[in-house]
Scaffold this active site. Sequence first.
Site, mmCIF file in Angstrom:
data_model
loop_
_atom_site.group_PDB
_atom_site.id
_atom_site.type_symbol
_atom_site.label_atom_id
_atom_site.label_comp_id
_atom_site.label_asym_id
_atom_site.label_seq_id
_atom_site.Cartn_x
_atom_site.Cartn_y
_atom_site.Cartn_z
ATOM 1 N N SER A 71 0.802 -1.216 -0.051
ATOM 2 C CA SER A 71 0.070 -0.214 -0.103
ATOM 3 C C SER A 71 0.913 1.284 0.050
ATOM 4 C CB SER A 71 -0.898 -0.203 1.212
ATOM 5 O OG SER A 71 -1.947 0.960 0.993
ATOM 6 N N ASP A 289 -3.180 6.537 -2.962
ATOM 7 C CA ASP A 289 -1.881 5.912 -2.222
ATOM 8 C C ASP A 289 -1.270 4.702 -3.251
ATOM 9 O OD1 ASP A 289 -4.079 4.222 -1.810
ATOM 10 O OD2 ASP A 289 -3.259 3.353 -0.103
ATOM 11 N N ASP A 291 -1.461 1.523 -3.627
ATOM 12 C CA ASP A 291 -1.977 0.584 -4.260
ATOM 13 C C ASP A 291 -3.670 0.851 -4.584
ATOM 14 O OD1 ASP A 291 -3.263 0.621 -1.743
ATOM 15 O OD2 ASP A 291 -3.385 -1.584 -1.522
ATOM 16 N N ASP A 293 -6.206 2.220 -2.671
ATOM 17 C CA ASP A 293 -7.359 2.263 -1.825
ATOM 18 C C ASP A 293 -7.705 3.220 -0.859
ATOM 19 O OD1 ASP A 293 -5.403 1.739 0.100
ATOM 20 O OD2 ASP A 293 -6.049 -0.374 0.482
ATOM 21 N N ASN A 393 -7.628 9.030 6.840
ATOM 22 C CA ASN A 393 -6.534 8.861 5.889
ATOM 23 C C ASN A 393 -7.091 8.620 4.436
ATOM 24 O OD1 ASN A 393 -7.627 6.155 5.537
ATOM 25 N ND2 ASN A 393 -6.089 5.476 7.270
ATOM 26 N N ARG A 521 -4.885 5.336 23.199
ATOM 27 C CA ARG A 521 -5.129 3.835 22.680
ATOM 28 C C ARG A 521 -3.880 3.037 22.549
ATOM 29 N NH1 ARG A 521 -4.625 3.438 17.179
ATOM 30 N NH2 ARG A 521 -5.543 1.227 17.351
ATOM 31 N N SER A 523 -0.738 1.128 20.813
ATOM 32 C CA SER A 523 -0.586 0.731 19.370
ATOM 33 C C SER A 523 -0.704 -0.722 19.091
ATOM 34 C CB SER A 523 0.934 1.078 18.998
ATOM 35 O OG SER A 523 1.297 0.440 17.900
ATOM 36 N N THR A 525 1.039 -2.540 17.026
ATOM 37 C CA THR A 525 2.269 -2.926 16.440
ATOM 38 C C THR A 525 3.530 -2.848 17.490
ATOM 39 O OG1 THR A 525 2.572 -1.143 15.104
ATOM 40 C CG2 THR A 525 1.578 -3.008 14.115
#
Length: 559
Positions: A71, A289, A291, A293, A393, A521, A523, A525
């Site tokens: 992406s 972006d 790809d 989307d 986004n 909140r 993350s 990852t």
Amino acid sequence: MADPGGSQRAALLAVASLFPVPAGATFSYGTAGFRADGSTMAPAVCRAGIVAALRSLKLGGAAVGLVITASHNPVADNGVKIVDADGGMMSQAWEPFSDALANAPTPDALLQLVLQFAKDEGITLGGGHSAQVLLARDTRPTGEYLLHVAVKGISTIVGSVALDMGILTTPQLHWMVRNKNRGLKASEADYFTQIAESFRHLLELTPDDKGIDDLNEKLIVDGANGIGGLKLEQIKSNLARLDILVRNSGKEGEGILNERCGADFVQKEKVLPLGFGPNDVGVRCASFDGDADRLVYFHVTSPSKTSVDLVDGDKILSLFVLFIREQLDIINGEDNKGLLPTRFGVVQTAYANGASTEFLKNLGLEVVFTSTGVKYLHKKALEYDIGVYFEANGHGTVLFNDEFVSRLESLTARLSEAAGSPQHQAASRLVAASQLINQAVGDAISGMLLVEAVLQHKRWSFQNWCDLYTDLPSKQLKVKVKDRTSIVTTDAERKVCQPSGLQELIDKEVVNYSHGRCFVRPSGTEDVVRVYAEASTVEAAESLAKSVAQHVERILGFC
């Protein structure tokens, strides 16, 4: 479950040996699938191929998709994402198995995981249904090799068929999977035909007194040097009443994928992408972006500045909502008790700007919140007759419930006896919109065409659109913590329930600021806590974010 036999076992052991997991690597399947440096992705891609084939078997041989893309990430990265049979994202219930399989340390561990999972899910290996997986990739240098790896993974499951659909945008593959499982035309040519014809139909339904001038016909698109720019070059000559110039188109040698261009860059930095400058003042611009989307719009503010006026996903959502609401009011009257009663809802996350939420609620719309991530937004939007969702986004779409579309088409047919009546035209516009906007996933190309159709319908300039409301200033910070799982949230991530006392501290800070709002909140990852704050001024938003970040650091940080 039938014993899969020696050939199936041997195939699984062989492919696991061919693509072992690198030492120290850990793969995690999130909203974006698996992502990492493209040179390290082969094991995860191969095992995602196995998952996709098993998913197809579980669904009785229905087509499942697998797309090789990262992406908006830098060109050196790559990734893999599985598309479920409905054209949406893979069932969340399968994510733990996908993670376990991607990280299986030995061939035998991989074999045992597959056999146990197949038994638990009632999937017959080595007989019964055959699996079919549609594959696609974007333009990344590692894509061709990784697609080859994915085919090896898919072919490991005996009886599976891998169909290479070519170099596509991610939304195109989602659309193809959805259509194929509905028995509809599902080629790339069919995709182009459907969006071009529905766009033309919408323009034909523009009121006669709302002509279009040359300036509003012109649109410059930043293709992020990705696949979306290439596809737009293919179709733009077939798009009525729209003069499109594609920059950062992805043509060989023109530029580097996502480098200082693309929707993610423009939305986060709020500056001009490469290839744009003083000569573009006054012209409407859009950005995809890598790809295709995600979609945002922007305006060059002056010849001497690199900053832009940004229209993000929140304002794209608001434009679509106004258009749909107008058509429903024409059909039903403002009390919504006419010919087509409709449950119409808007889905946002905590990151939606507070000004957009207030604007939508002032229209009398039902606005609900979900946790961050398209998979949550999409699922909630499916509960409505018409559900609209967008993240800031630029990733989002409009979902029209199948039963509602049937009622809408029947009504349109009945109203055709009075063709040209306001109600017939409004119903026809909604039918065309449902065929234009991608029903499977956010799609920059189809979303852009719906934006252009609505702007022409409303006879709006870019400035008219910008003036819908004024975004509240916001600030985001990250706080490194020992363990991000110590933060537990509720109310669609807008409130903290653990650790005790943190939410009370946030509330005490918020009341000190006009239009103050703040949430934290964990993350998904990394071991950080994300802090988001809004207030009436830039300085106030920054101050609120910093104050709350200090509380988080004191309670959960390393000090």
